[in-house]
Scaffold this motif. Structure first.
Motif, PDB file in Angstrom:
ATOM      1  N   CYS A  36       0.818  -1.105   0.128  1.00 26.88           N
ATOM      2  CA  CYS A  36       0.001   0.046  -0.029  1.00 26.88           C
ATOM      3  C   CYS A  36       1.027   1.382  -0.154  1.00 26.88           C
ATOM      4  CB  CYS A  36      -0.984  -0.102   1.229  1.00 26.88           C
ATOM      5  SG  CYS A  36      -2.228  -1.141   0.943  1.00 26.88           S
ATOM      6  N   ASP A  37       0.299   2.094  -0.611  1.00 20.52           N
ATOM      7  CA  ASP A  37       1.045   3.674  -0.569  1.00 20.52           C
ATOM      8  C   ASP A  37       0.374   4.297   0.655  1.00 20.52           C
ATOM      9  OD1 ASP A  37       2.082   3.503  -3.152  1.00 20.52           O
ATOM     10  OD2 ASP A  37       0.075   3.399  -3.903  1.00 20.52           O
ATOM     11  N   LEU A  38      -1.021   3.995   1.137  1.00 15.33           N
ATOM     12  CA  LEU A  38      -1.277   4.808   2.401  1.00 15.33           C
ATOM     13  C   LEU A  38      -2.132   4.086   2.974  1.00 15.33           C
ATOM     14  CD1 LEU A  38      -3.010   8.377   1.885  1.00 15.33           C
ATOM     15  CD2 LEU A  38      -4.284   6.558   3.142  1.00 15.33           C
ATOM     16  N   LEU A  39      -2.211   3.887   4.326  1.00 12.29           N
ATOM     17  CA  LEU A  39      -2.795   3.079   5.188  1.00 12.29           C
ATOM     18  C   LEU A  39      -3.640   4.219   5.932  1.00 12.29           C
ATOM     19  CD1 LEU A  39      -0.472   0.429   6.804  1.00 12.29           C
ATOM     20  CD2 LEU A  39      -2.108   0.035   5.150  1.00 12.29           C
ATOM     21  N   LEU A  40      -5.004   3.624   5.997  1.00 13.40           N
ATOM     22  CA  LEU A  40      -5.914   5.009   6.775  1.00 13.40           C
ATOM     23  C   LEU A  40      -6.355   4.246   8.008  1.00 13.40           C
ATOM     24  CD1 LEU A  40      -7.715   7.440   7.106  1.00 13.40           C
ATOM     25  CD2 LEU A  40      -9.356   6.042   5.788  1.00 13.40           C
ATOM     26  N   ILE A  41      -6.313   4.591   9.116  1.00  8.15           N
ATOM     27  CA  ILE A  41      -6.695   4.404  10.355  1.00  8.15           C
ATOM     28  C   ILE A  41      -8.183   5.236  10.345  1.00  8.15           C
ATOM     29  CG2 ILE A  41      -7.113   4.271  13.087  1.00  8.15           C
ATOM     30  CD1 ILE A  41      -3.747   4.727  11.345  1.00  8.15           C
ATOM     31  N   GLY A  42      -9.282   4.548   9.908  1.00  8.25           N
ATOM     32  CA  GLY A  42     -10.479   5.031   9.825  1.00  8.25           C
ATOM     33  C   GLY A  42     -11.456   4.959  10.971  1.00  8.25           C
ATOM     34  N   ASP A  43     -12.438   6.095  11.093  1.00  5.24           N
ATOM     35  CA  ASP A  43     -13.498   5.729  12.227  1.00  5.24           C
ATOM     36  C   ASP A  43     -14.210   4.588  12.092  1.00  5.24           C
ATOM     37  OD1 ASP A  43     -14.808   7.087  10.175  1.00  5.24           O
ATOM     38  OD2 ASP A  43     -15.125   8.727  11.669  1.00  5.24           O
ATOM     39  N   SER A  44     -14.275   3.984  10.876  1.00  5.36           N
ATOM     40  CA  SER A  44     -14.820   2.748  10.584  1.00  5.36           C
ATOM     41  C   SER A  44     -14.184   1.412  11.796  1.00  5.36           C
ATOM     42  CB  SER A  44     -14.526   1.955   9.272  1.00  5.36           C
ATOM     43  OG  SER A  44     -13.149   2.139   8.972  1.00  5.36           O
ATOM     44  N   VAL A  45     -13.210   1.766  12.437  1.00  6.80           N
ATOM     45  CA  VAL A  45     -12.857   0.830  13.317  1.00  6.80           C
ATOM     46  C   VAL A  45     -13.964   0.639  14.308  1.00  6.80           C
ATOM     47  CG1 VAL A  45     -11.845   2.786  14.934  1.00  6.80           C
ATOM     48  CG2 VAL A  45     -11.006   0.383  14.832  1.00  6.80           C
ATOM     49  N   GLY A  46     -14.790   1.647  14.561  1.00  7.76           N
ATOM     50  CA  GLY A  46     -15.929   1.490  15.672  1.00  7.76           C
ATOM     51  C   GLY A  46     -16.689   0.500  15.197  1.00  7.76           C
ATOM     52  N   MET A  47     -17.273   0.459  13.881  1.00  8.31           N
ATOM     53  CA  MET A  47     -18.025  -0.763  13.261  1.00  8.31           C
ATOM     54  C   MET A  47     -17.335  -2.168  13.048  1.00  8.31           C
ATOM     55  SD  MET A  47     -20.202   1.604  10.588  1.00  8.31           S
ATOM     56  CE  MET A  47     -18.704   2.423  10.132  1.00  8.31           C
ATOM     57  N   VAL A  48     -16.000  -1.992  12.423  1.00  7.39           N
ATOM     58  CA  VAL A  48     -15.386  -3.071  12.149  1.00  7.39           C
ATOM     59  C   VAL A  48     -14.691  -3.866  13.381  1.00  7.39           C
ATOM     60  CG1 VAL A  48     -13.435  -4.112  10.928  1.00  7.39           C
ATOM     61  CG2 VAL A  48     -14.846  -2.396   9.971  1.00  7.39           C
ATOM     62  N   LEU A  49     -14.202  -3.348  14.295  1.00 11.77           N
ATOM     63  CA  LEU A  49     -13.535  -3.853  15.427  1.00 11.77           C
ATOM     64  C   LEU A  49     -14.323  -3.965  16.940  1.00 11.77           C
ATOM     65  CD1 LEU A  49      -9.940  -3.235  15.155  1.00 11.77           C
ATOM     66  CD2 LEU A  49     -11.184  -5.347  14.198  1.00 11.77           C
ATOM     67  N   HIS A  50     -15.272  -2.784  17.011  1.00 11.91           N
ATOM     68  CA  HIS A  50     -15.889  -2.521  18.105  1.00 11.91           C
ATOM     69  C   HIS A  50     -17.349  -2.920  18.187  1.00 11.91           C
ATOM     70  CE1 HIS A  50     -12.354  -0.871  19.981  1.00 11.91           C
ATOM     71  NE2 HIS A  50     -11.971  -0.392  19.110  1.00 11.91           N
ATOM     72  N   GLY A  51     -18.039  -3.281  17.036  1.00 10.77           N
ATOM     73  CA  GLY A  51     -19.553  -3.603  17.033  1.00 10.77           C
ATOM     74  C   GLY A  51     -20.417  -2.404  17.026  1.00 10.77           C
ATOM     75  N   LEU A  52     -19.968  -1.183  16.809  1.00  9.21           N
ATOM     76  CA  LEU A  52     -20.741  -0.069  16.948  1.00  9.21           C
ATOM     77  C   LEU A  52     -21.829   0.211  15.637  1.00  9.21           C
ATOM     78  CD1 LEU A  52     -18.209   2.505  18.357  1.00  9.21           C
ATOM     79  CD2 LEU A  52     -20.098   1.374  19.533  1.00  9.21           C
ATOM     80  N   PRO A  53     -22.839   0.658  15.752  1.00 12.41           N
ATOM     81  CA  PRO A  53     -23.652   0.899  14.549  1.00 12.41           C
ATOM     82  C   PRO A  53     -23.246   1.941  13.545  1.00 12.41           C
ATOM     83  CG  PRO A  53     -24.721   1.941  16.547  1.00 12.41           C
ATOM     84  CD  PRO A  53     -23.360   1.207  16.973  1.00 12.41           C
ATOM     85  N   GLY A  54     -22.412   2.778  13.892  1.00 13.47           N
ATOM     86  CA  GLY A  54     -21.573   3.832  12.956  1.00 13.47           C
ATOM     87  C   GLY A  54     -20.397   4.391  13.703  1.00 13.47           C
ATOM     88  N   PRO A  55     -19.768   5.637  13.095  1.00 16.42           N
ATOM     89  CA  PRO A  55     -18.544   6.093  13.759  1.00 16.42           C
ATOM     90  C   PRO A  55     -18.782   7.035  14.731  1.00 16.42           C
ATOM     91  CG  PRO A  55     -19.194   7.016  11.857  1.00 16.42           C
ATOM     92  CD  PRO A  55     -20.253   5.871  11.824  1.00 16.42           C
ATOM     93  N   VAL A  56     -20.020   7.548  15.039  1.00 17.01           N
ATOM     94  CA  VAL A  56     -20.366   8.445  15.996  1.00 17.01           C
ATOM     95  C   VAL A  56     -19.932   8.257  17.151  1.00 17.01           C
ATOM     96  CG1 VAL A  56     -22.071   9.953  17.144  1.00 17.01           C
ATOM     97  CG2 VAL A  56     -22.369   9.467  14.604  1.00 17.01           C
ATOM     98  N   GLY A  57     -19.873   7.000  17.991  1.00 14.91           N
ATOM     99  CA  GLY A  57     -19.148   6.552  19.214  1.00 14.91           C
ATOM    100  C   GLY A  57     -17.799   6.405  19.200  1.00 14.91           C
ATOM    101  N   VAL A  58     -17.037   6.529  18.154  1.00  9.95           N
ATOM    102  CA  VAL A  58     -15.626   6.355  18.258  1.00  9.95           C
ATOM    103  C   VAL A  58     -14.809   7.707  18.867  1.00  9.95           C
ATOM    104  CG1 VAL A  58     -13.496   6.315  16.844  1.00  9.95           C
ATOM    105  CG2 VAL A  58     -15.531   5.082  16.307  1.00  9.95           C
ATOM    106  N   THR A  59     -14.059   7.538  19.877  1.00 15.08           N
ATOM    107  CA  THR A  59     -13.506   8.595  20.665  1.00 15.08           C
ATOM    108  C   THR A  59     -11.847   8.769  20.047  1.00 15.08           C
ATOM    109  OG1 THR A  59     -12.401   7.255  22.158  1.00 15.08           O
ATOM    110  CG2 THR A  59     -14.787   7.753  22.625  1.00 15.08           C
ATOM    111  N   LEU A  60     -11.557  10.111  20.550  1.00 14.30           N
ATOM    112  CA  LEU A  60      -9.952  10.373  20.110  1.00 14.30           C
ATOM    113  C   LEU A  60      -9.057   9.237  20.687  1.00 14.30           C
ATOM    114  CD1 LEU A  60      -8.460  12.710  18.779  1.00 14.30           C
ATOM    115  CD2 LEU A  60      -8.066  13.773  20.635  1.00 14.30           C
ATOM    116  N   ASP A  61      -9.130   8.893  21.975  1.00 10.57           N
ATOM    117  CA  ASP A  61      -8.394   7.854  22.486  1.00 10.57           C
ATOM    118  C   ASP A  61      -8.538   6.448  21.727  1.00 10.57           C
ATOM    119  OD1 ASP A  61      -7.512   9.862  24.348  1.00 10.57           O
ATOM    120  OD2 ASP A  61      -8.988   9.195  26.000  1.00 10.57           O
TER     121      ASP A  61
END
Length: 276
Positions: free
Chosen positions: A42-67
């Motif tokens: 890859c040329d670029l890796l993105l730590i997206g706020d999609s992590v909330g849905m993909v790894l934490h089971g959230l319904p969307g990105p709104v619950g993702v925090t800065l930490d």
């Protein structure tokens, strides 16, 4: 493939210079092992706020925090040496204006070593992008379908279907470009609008659900690998990791229940007692 030295990590100017040239390969990453696998390709890796849905089971990105973003960014930086690493500013961490955006972005850069951040193009965000860039923080913009606006827009819906919406998205793209963003992620728009956006800005466009007319492409890695039953229309599955995992776990469970695991190969044996 052997890892490259850290001095060979792709830089923001190198990504910006790819406008109209070799396509830019991007994927999401949230963990060290996955970053290690993706990094050479890859040329670029993105730590997206999609992590909330993909790894934490959230319904969307709104619950993702800065930490949360910082924790996953630290993991990706430990697993990568080649790709430029970009971190999403999560919902609620930049919308109040340039001062809040700078506080959040500088915290990410200090704590993770990641060189750049990404922001969704909400109202007034161009001012914040310019503020960050002028203070040494590279920014990728995000236009079109904006996941952080899912509650206002009633879910994840493709954009640019009306003349007014097309005009707004084009204006956002030009404003983000003029503010100094080094690239623009374009999500969920039709090919003709993606082409018009790409031709209207001076920096590379990275498409996700925006056709192949963009200067690069990004997908959520877990979607691309087939880890979910359902994936969006714009995703091409390059693997069936869910099927592989289910097969392996089924075999493991069968072996445990039958007593076939562990056998002598996985069992420690006592050696001779050491001499006096």
């Amino acid at each position: 493939m052997s890892k490259q030295s850290k001095s060979s990590r792709i830089t923001v100017p190198q990504i910006r210079a790819r406008k109209g040239g070799e396509k830019i390969v991007c994927l999401t990453a949230y963990t060290t092992p996955v970053a290690e696998l993706l990094d050479p390709h890859c040329d670029l890796l993105l730590i997206g706020d999609s992590v909330g849905m993909v790894l934490h089971g959230l319904p969307g990105p709104v619950g993702v925090t800065l930490d949360m973003m910082i924790l996953h960014a630290q993991a990706v930086m430990r697993g990568s040496e080649h790709a430029l690493v970009v971190v999403d500013l999560p919902f609620g961490s930049y919308e109040r204006g340039p001062d809040q955006a700078f506080k959040s972005a500088s915290k990410i850069l200090r704590k993770t070593g990641c060189p750049a951040v990404k922001v969704e193009a909400s109202e007034g965000v161009a001012e914040s992008i310019a503020f960050l860039v002028s203070r040494g923080i590279p920014v990728m913009g995000h236009i079109g379908l904006r996941p952080q606006a899912m509650n206002v827009e009633g879910g994840f819906k493709a954009k640019g279907r009306t003349a007014d919406e097309r005009g707004r998205i084009l204006a956002e793209a030009r404003a983000v470009d003029a503010a100094g963003a080094f690239a623009i992620l374009v999500e969920g728009v039709t090919p003709d609008l993606a082409a018009e956006i790409t031709a209207s800005v001076s920096v590379p466009t990275i498409g996700i659900g925006a056709s192949n007319v963009c200067d690069g492409q990004i997908l959520v890695t877990d979607d691309m690998l087939g880890l979910f039953y359902w994936t969006p229309k714009f995703v091409r599955r390059y693997g069936d990791m869910r099927g592989l995992i289910e097969k392996a776990v089924t075999q493991y469970a069968d072996d445990v229940r039958s007593g076939a695991f562990p056998d002598e190969r996985e069992t420690y044996k006592l050696g001779p007692k050491p001499g006096p």
